[in-house]
Design an enzyme around this catalytic site. Structure first.
Site, PDB file in Angstrom:
ATOM      1  N   LEU A 100       0.874  -1.173   0.000  1.00 55.85           N
ATOM      2  CA  LEU A 100       0.000   0.000   0.000  1.00 55.85           C
ATOM      3  C   LEU A 100       0.909   1.219   0.000  1.00 55.85           C
ATOM      4  CD1 LEU A 100      -2.629  -1.021   2.715  1.00 55.85           C
ATOM      5  CD2 LEU A 100      -3.110  -0.667   0.286  1.00 55.85           C
ATOM      6  N   ASP A 101       0.532   2.282  -0.724  1.00 54.37           N
ATOM      7  CA  ASP A 101       1.416   3.442  -0.776  1.00 54.37           C
ATOM      8  C   ASP A 101       1.369   4.238   0.531  1.00 54.37           C
ATOM      9  OD1 ASP A 101      -0.720   5.294  -0.890  1.00 54.37           O
ATOM     10  OD2 ASP A 101      -0.777   5.223  -3.075  1.00 54.37           O
ATOM     11  N   LEU A 102       2.239   5.225   0.609  1.00 58.60           N
ATOM     12  CA  LEU A 102       2.444   5.982   1.845  1.00 58.60           C
ATOM     13  C   LEU A 102       1.153   6.535   2.434  1.00 58.60           C
ATOM     14  CD1 LEU A 102       4.581   7.307   3.794  1.00 58.60           C
ATOM     15  CD2 LEU A 102       4.534   9.274   2.244  1.00 58.60           C
TER      16      LEU A 102
END
Length: 232
Positions: A100-102
């Site tokens: 999952l991105d930041l």
């Protein structure tokens, strides 16, 4: 790898010597005396030589509620990583399954079982991932067929796989997809010039995020959960 290669590497002996050890019945694999030099072992085979454990790894499967602002990586110079959220004893040998991105949150999986993670991420398995998306502008019914058809992105010359979109409320949608291209959901909503304000993964296959887990918390999966994730 083959048992003769494994023993050769672990004991710093040549493979001919391994054959002699096997003939002397000094090696057991998962409690059974090994006899064939070509027997294949994996990362979780229990290997014992003269009563000494040479390998005794246990498969581990962890569910985490990834918080916003933490990166899905094992190391990062700028940000806290999901590995940092685990205790030191938990971290050994883990890798991340489906990042999952930041600025995204929700269900994240970590394991030391590469066969399980490869199966989970294999395109032909078509394991659905479900996200709750909060948007800046109101949703309309026209989004649904556009997502279901898939979208063409000229930069990569790709068309996304069909995705299912359910409108939950005026500004919230649930999106289910079986692939995970770079910032795919944000880019699909970008076609409607509707910025994504929050992206939260709620499930992967037959496994849903444990609602009792606070952001940053994690727990081990049960054996049933490990298997049921493939039922979708």
């Amino acid at each position: 790898m083959r048992i003769d290669r494994f023993m050769s590497l672990r004991l710093s002996i040549n493979r001919r010597d391994v054959k002699r050890l096997l003939a002397q019945k000094r090696i057991t694999i998962d409690g059974v005396i090994a006899e064939d030099t070509q027997q294949v072992i994996d990362e979780f085979s229990h290997v014992v030589f003269d009563g000494r454990e040479l390998q005794a790894n246990t498969p581990r499967y962890i569910m985490m509620h990834k918080p916003i602002g933490v990166v899905s990586a094992t190391k990062d110079q700028q940000h806290q990583t999901v590995i940092d959220l685990l205790s030191t004893s938990q971290r050994e040998g883990l890798h991340i399954v489906g990042r999952l991105d930041l600025n995204s949150s929700g269900l994240l999986l970590l394991t030391n079982d590469s066969r399980w993670s490869k199966r989970l991420m294999a395109p032909d398995k078509e394991i659905a991932k479900v996200y709750r998306v909060t948007l800046e502008h109101p949703l309309t019914e026209e989004y649904i067929p556009a997502f279901a058809k898939g979208m063409y992105f000229e930069y990569e010359d790709i068309t996304t796989r069909p995705a299912k979109l359910n409108i939950i409320s005026e500004y919230v949608a649930e999106v289910s997809l079986v692939e995970g291209r770079y910032h795919q959901i944000k880019r699909m909503f970008g076609r409607f010039r509707n910025p994504v304000l929050a992206l939260h993964r709620t499930s992967i296959g037959g496994l849903s995020l444990d609602t009792s887990l606070l952001p940053g918390a994690s727990r081990s999966l049960s054996g049933e959960e490990v298997d049921n994730i493939f039922s979708h």
